[in-house]
Write a protein that holds these residues in place. Structure first.
Motif, mmCIF file in Angstrom:
data_model
loop_
_atom_site.group_PDB
_atom_site.id
_atom_site.type_symbol
_atom_site.label_atom_id
_atom_site.label_comp_id
_atom_site.label_asym_id
_atom_site.label_seq_id
_atom_site.Cartn_x
_atom_site.Cartn_y
_atom_site.Cartn_z
ATOM 1 N N LYS A 140 0.837 -1.206 0.000
ATOM 2 C CA LYS A 140 0.000 0.000 0.000
ATOM 3 C C LYS A 140 0.868 1.250 0.000
ATOM 4 N N GLY A 141 0.567 2.153 -0.914
ATOM 5 C CA GLY A 141 1.332 3.393 -1.033
ATOM 6 C C GLY A 141 2.777 3.150 -1.424
ATOM 7 N N ARG A 142 3.098 1.939 -1.847
ATOM 8 C CA ARG A 142 4.472 1.516 -2.163
ATOM 9 C C ARG A 142 5.404 1.766 -0.972
ATOM 10 N N GLU A 143 4.841 1.652 0.220
ATOM 11 C CA GLU A 143 5.624 1.998 1.399
ATOM 12 C C GLU A 143 6.333 0.820 2.041
ATOM 13 N N GLY A 144 6.046 -0.386 1.534
ATOM 14 C CA GLY A 144 6.751 -1.544 2.061
ATOM 15 C C GLY A 144 6.283 -1.975 3.442
ATOM 16 N N ARG A 145 5.036 -1.638 3.795
ATOM 17 C CA ARG A 145 4.552 -2.014 5.130
ATOM 18 C C ARG A 145 3.431 -3.051 5.077
ATOM 19 N N GLU A 146 2.392 -2.767 4.275
ATOM 20 C CA GLU A 146 1.277 -3.721 4.199
ATOM 21 C C GLU A 146 1.046 -4.096 2.741
ATOM 22 N N MET A 147 0.796 -5.364 2.490
ATOM 23 C CA MET A 147 0.588 -5.762 1.095
ATOM 24 C C MET A 147 -0.767 -5.273 0.593
ATOM 25 N N THR A 148 -0.854 -5.118 -0.735
ATOM 26 C CA THR A 148 -2.108 -4.686 -1.347
ATOM 27 C C THR A 148 -3.035 -5.892 -1.523
ATOM 28 N N GLU A 149 -4.256 -5.624 -1.990
ATOM 29 C CA GLU A 149 -5.218 -6.710 -2.235
ATOM 30 C C GLU A 149 -4.862 -7.389 -3.557
ATOM 31 N N ILE A 150 -3.861 -8.229 -3.493
ATOM 32 C CA ILE A 150 -3.296 -8.822 -4.710
ATOM 33 C C ILE A 150 -4.364 -9.600 -5.501
ATOM 34 N N GLY A 151 -5.203 -10.337 -4.798
ATOM 35 C CA GLY A 151 -6.249 -11.126 -5.468
ATOM 36 C C GLY A 151 -7.249 -10.253 -6.195
ATOM 37 N N PHE A 152 -7.817 -9.263 -5.495
ATOM 38 C CA PHE A 152 -8.787 -8.357 -6.114
ATOM 39 C C PHE A 152 -8.159 -7.601 -7.274
ATOM 40 N N LEU A 153 -6.890 -7.169 -7.071
ATOM 41 C CA LEU A 153 -6.222 -6.394 -8.113
ATOM 42 C C LEU A 153 -6.012 -7.245 -9.367
ATOM 43 N N MET A 154 -5.740 -8.539 -9.165
ATOM 44 C CA MET A 154 -5.602 -9.419 -10.333
ATOM 45 C C MET A 154 -6.940 -9.551 -11.049
ATOM 46 N N ASP A 155 -8.014 -9.672 -10.253
ATOM 47 C CA ASP A 155 -9.347 -9.740 -10.866
ATOM 48 C C ASP A 155 -9.631 -8.476 -11.662
ATOM 49 N N ALA A 156 -9.121 -7.346 -11.172
ATOM 50 C CA ALA A 156 -9.366 -6.064 -11.853
ATOM 51 C C ALA A 156 -8.426 -5.863 -13.028
ATOM 52 N N GLY A 157 -7.498 -6.798 -13.243
ATOM 53 C CA GLY A 157 -6.681 -6.730 -14.452
ATOM 54 C C GLY A 157 -5.201 -6.465 -14.258
ATOM 55 N N ALA A 158 -4.746 -6.439 -13.001
ATOM 56 C CA ALA A 158 -3.315 -6.198 -12.792
ATOM 57 C C ALA A 158 -2.513 -7.381 -13.328
ATOM 58 N N VAL A 159 -1.491 -7.093 -14.160
ATOM 59 C CA VAL A 159 -0.714 -8.180 -14.761
ATOM 60 C C VAL A 159 0.567 -8.477 -13.981
ATOM 61 N N ALA A 160 0.951 -7.546 -13.087
ATOM 62 C CA ALA A 160 2.140 -7.767 -12.266
ATOM 63 C C ALA A 160 2.092 -6.789 -11.099
ATOM 64 N N PHE A 161 2.927 -7.051 -10.106
ATOM 65 C CA PHE A 161 2.920 -6.239 -8.886
ATOM 66 C C PHE A 161 4.318 -5.712 -8.614
ATOM 67 N N SER A 162 4.378 -4.401 -8.370
ATOM 68 C CA SER A 162 5.694 -3.804 -8.194
ATOM 69 C C SER A 162 5.609 -2.536 -7.363
ATOM 70 N N ASP A 163 6.586 -2.332 -6.503
ATOM 71 C CA ASP A 163 6.700 -1.049 -5.821
ATOM 72 C C ASP A 163 7.686 -0.142 -6.557
ATOM 73 N N CYS A 164 8.005 -0.533 -7.786
ATOM 74 C CA CYS A 164 8.905 0.232 -8.662
ATOM 75 C C CYS A 164 10.226 0.504 -7.971
ATOM 76 N N ASP A 165 10.661 1.768 -7.940
ATOM 77 C CA ASP A 165 12.002 2.011 -7.400
ATOM 78 C C ASP A 165 12.033 2.051 -5.877
ATOM 79 N N HIS A 166 10.900 1.851 -5.223
ATOM 80 C CA HIS A 166 10.926 1.737 -3.759
ATOM 81 C C HIS A 166 11.318 0.298 -3.398
ATOM 82 N N VAL A 167 12.470 0.145 -2.811
ATOM 83 C CA VAL A 167 12.913 -1.196 -2.425
ATOM 84 C C VAL A 167 12.374 -1.472 -1.027
ATOM 85 N N ALA A 168 11.792 -2.653 -0.853
ATOM 86 C CA ALA A 168 11.258 -3.000 0.465
ATOM 87 C C ALA A 168 12.419 -3.129 1.459
ATOM 88 N N GLY A 169 12.490 -2.203 2.377
ATOM 89 C CA GLY A 169 13.557 -2.250 3.372
ATOM 90 C C GLY A 169 13.285 -3.327 4.403
#
Lengths: 436, 316
Positions: A140-169
């Motif tokens: 959530k917010g690409r903040e590396g704290r809580e995961m997003t709703e990966i299942g729902f997001l896939m249903d909505a059409g997300a093809v991959a999951f990424s926090d881009c240049d924010h590396v999970a510390g």
């Protein structure tokens, strides 16, 4: 609805061939291909198409290749539409031979909920002539704290999951997100980088950064980040793609991970393949990208890794920035460069330098990204979608950034001599771009 | 005399004969500055603006005095307290100033390359008074003048630069200048403050100070910033002084007539022993300050000549 492409130089990344031939397109898909076709009309007869029902496109000996599938394009909706909208990104993609853009979620706010994802999908469909596939944030917010709703997001059409240049510390959070993503069969795209070591860096450490007095990061930070991620893959078995591998030192780790059978692929950016740290000379902020440009040795090692297939995918890492974000002292300037329209001409530099042949380039730009996302495009094969790019690999031109279709014109290739450009782009058999 | 530059942004673009030209002219200004009537009118009618985006007392005073002695109209702007705080970008500030028709712009900025950026946007001569960790050309020139006057030459000397090289623009400019004049340069300090990349510029790197000082002609000490002393780069002030502080004992390794330099302000008892700094037989720290004014007068004089020639060429 049929189109017959004749007199083409067919670039087939699957077969690894570069040969003259003809292609018949019917109902948005490739119906037939014939190499060395002396009589292209035979394709029409074989498929029982009357000549008057087919449009013939004489390619004039130019190259016809599967359209580019570009993973990691930033369109600045929502939040910063003045930098790039779906409309402008779509025009730029079409003009660059990119037939599918896979968009990044590092917008403001981040695309981290099904609602935001649906918003951008709607915007994309309304305004864009090319295929748009959205990625969503992993946390959530690409903040590396809580995961997003990966299942729902896939249903909505997300093809991959990424926090881009924010590396999970927080490695624990990242491990759980990978574990959960695996249960959904989701692809996770990460930015391999040791986050503390690379914080605040504007250049790669070395003679150049020392001379210019820029805050720098050791290229080793990339390997450290990749090593950690590979260890997590061994623990979780997740599907993983490293967005940009840009240093020679990271390559052996990647090779071992692949040999050990982990579900890992890697990409690199067109800028890291065609530019090096010395190009920044004079503090030119249009050359500031993330990770920073590397040494020439690293660049050549990465090009070689693309040739062997160790690095699977070439991306534009299209990152629009307005003039205000770039006209600042180098350290303060925003990172990133637009590249949808310059991806192919820049990639052709590697072809003209005899480092990579055309089928290899299109394996990395079209075939492999499509495969990794489970798409049936990216191929020059019967039954595949007729997403095609027609280009002249040899014609020289000087790049004028103010002629780019992106709303932002932050390209490092401004005023540079390029060789090769797109003549036409087709999505599902329909022309979406023709050079005037 | 040939000095064909519009700006003085760093030592890097200068050729050895251009460096010599500045120093030769500076020698004349040293003589002027020592006279009771120390005034010239070579910059009369020109406006000099000192823009300091970073705190400075000594460099700003030196530039101000240099401008005033040459008859320029000098204005100081303390930028860290002004429009930058209001969110104005560097370029906008530069354009605003440019509209006031300055002739000489003296700029210090905390970011490397910021002065180069600014110089692209204004149509006057720009002097870099220090940009981030990049360059501080007038400091290197005043150091060179001090060495040349003290040693009688500026080539084939063994010169040690000691301390925080990594964060120092003074070290970079000196390394480039002294290298161009064909001297042997040693960099001395803990490896956290002396990155190995500097070896690629032809310098020799030492982490043992006694070994590094052996037979040198010149010892240049650098200031250690307070914020680096907290355990991030070195363990403590006292350990640093023990290993890298210059005292009579360590200096005994150098040639008997070696001179001691410091760009100031000094941390007595951190990087340099107080008594040594005051020893007029070894320390040329006060001369450095004197040479600073003269070198800045010379640099501004040369740039003003080019500026006037350029304007005349345009007008005629």
């Amino acid at each position: 609805m049929s189109t017959l492409f004749t007199n083409a130089r067919l670039i087939d990344p699957e077969a690894g061939t570069d040969a003259p031939g003809a292609v018949l397109v019917q109902n948005g898909r490739i119906a037939a291909i014939e190499t060395n076709a002396a009589d292209p009309a035979r394709l029409l007869r074989a498929h029982k198409v009357k000549p008057e029902d087919a449009t013939e496109v004489d390619c004039g000996g130019k190259c016809l290749a599967p359209g580019i599938v570009d993973i990691g394009v930033k369109v600045c909706e929502p939040g910063e539409r003045h930098k790039e909208s779906y409309k402008s990104a779509g025009l730029a993609a079409a003009a660059g031979g990119v037939t599918t853009i896979v968009t990044r979620p590092d917008t403001t706010p981040a695309i981290d909920s099904p609602e935001t994802l649906e918003f951008v999908t709607r915007r994309a469909q309304a305004d864009t002539p090319v295929n748009v596939l959205p990625m969503a944030a992993l946390t959530k917010g690409r903040e590396g704290r809580e995961m997003t709703e990966i299942g729902f997001l896939m249903d909505a059409g997300a093809v991959a999951f990424s926090d881009c240049d924010h590396v999970a510390g927080n490695t624990k959070v990242f491990q759980r997100a990978l574990t959960y993503a695996r249960s959904c069969g989701a692809l996770v795209i990460a930015h391999p980088q040791e986050p503390v070591l690379s914080a605040g860096a504007a250049a790669t450490s070395g003679k150049f950064a020392a001379l210019y007095g820029l805050p720098a990061v050791s290229p080793m930070a990339e390997r450290m980040g990749l090593d950690r991620d590979i260890a997590l893959l061994e623990m979780t078995g997740a599907r993983y793609h490293a967005d940009q591998i840009t240093t020679a030192r990271a390559l052996p780790a990647l090779e071992r991970a692949k040999t050990n059978g982990l579900d890992i692929t890697a990409g690199t950016s067109i800028h890291h393949l065609t530019l090096n740290e010395l190009d920044v000379a004079g503090y030119r902020s249009f050359f500031k990208v993330k990770p920073p440009l590397r040494s020439e040795d690293d660049r050549l090692a990465v090009v070689e890794a693309v040739r062997t297939g160790l690095i699977d995918i070439i991306s534009s890492m299209h990152t629009p920035q307005d003039e205000e974000s770039k006209r600042l002292p180098f350290e303060e300037a925003a990172a990133g460069a637009v590249a949808l329209e310059t991806l192919l001409p820049a990639a052709l530099r590697l072809y003209h330098a005899e480092l990579l042949d055309l089928p290899t380039l299109f394996r990395a730009m079209s075939l492999n990204p499509a495969k990794r996302l489970g798409l049936d495009s990216g191929r020059l094969a019967e039954g595949a979608p007729a997403d095609l790019v027609l280009f002249d690999p040899d014609v020289p031109f000087v790049l004028d950034r103010f002629k780019l279709r992106s709303k932002s014109q932050n390209t490092p290739f401004d005023t540079q001599r390029m060789q090769g450009r797109v003549e036409a782009t087709y999505v599902a058999g329909e022309p979406v771009y023709r050079r005037d | 005399m040939s000095f064909e530059h519009r700006h003085l942004l760093g030592i890097e673009p200068l050729k050895p004969h251009e460096i010599a030209a500045i120093l030769d002219l500076a020698d004349e200004y040293v003589a002027l500055n020592r006279r009771p009537e120390k005034h010239s009118d070579v910059l009369a009618g020109l406006t000099q603006i000192n823009m300091f985006f970073e705190n400075s007392t000594r460099t700003q005073a030196s530039f101000e005095l240099a401008g005033k002695r040459l008859g320029a109209d000098v204005m100081n702007m303390a930028m860290q307290a002004s429009s930058i705080k209001k969110g104005e970008t560097l370029i906008d500030t530069a354009m605003t100033l440019n509209a006031m028709h300055p002739d000489l712009l003296v700029v210090r900025h905390p970011h490397s390359g910021a002065v180069d950026l600014l110089a692209q946007k204004v149509n006057c001569a720009v002097l870099n008074a220090g940009d981030g960790k990049h360059e501080h050309p007038t400091q290197a020139l005043l150091d060179a003048l001090t060495i040349r006057r003290s040693k009688g030459r500026l080539h084939r000397l063994n010169i040690a630069i000691c301390g925080d090289i990594a964060h120092s623009r003074v070290a970079r400019s000196n390394l480039i200048l002294l290298g161009k004049m064909e001297n042997r340069i040693r960099l001395i300090g803990p490896p956290t403050l002396v990155p190995g990349q500097f070896a690629e510029f032809g310098a020799e790197i030492y982490d043992d100070m006694r070994e590094g000082l052996k037979d040198v002609d010149v010892v240049m000490m650098l200031r250690l910033q307070k914020e680096r002393m907290d355990g991030g780069f070195i363990p403590s002030e006292r350990e640093y002084y023990h290993r890298y502080g210059l005292d009579a004992d360590k200096l005994a390794q150098a040639k008997p007539d070696a001179i001691v330099m410091h760009p100031g302000p000094m941390n007595r008892g951190v990087e340099i022993d107080g008594t040594l700094a005051d020893d007029i037989n070894r320390s040329v720290i006060q001369e450095q300050v004197e040479m600073g004014v003269a070198v800045r007068m010379a640099a501004m004089d040369l740039l003003a000549r080019n500026l006037r020639a350029e304007r005349q060429a345009k007008a005629g």
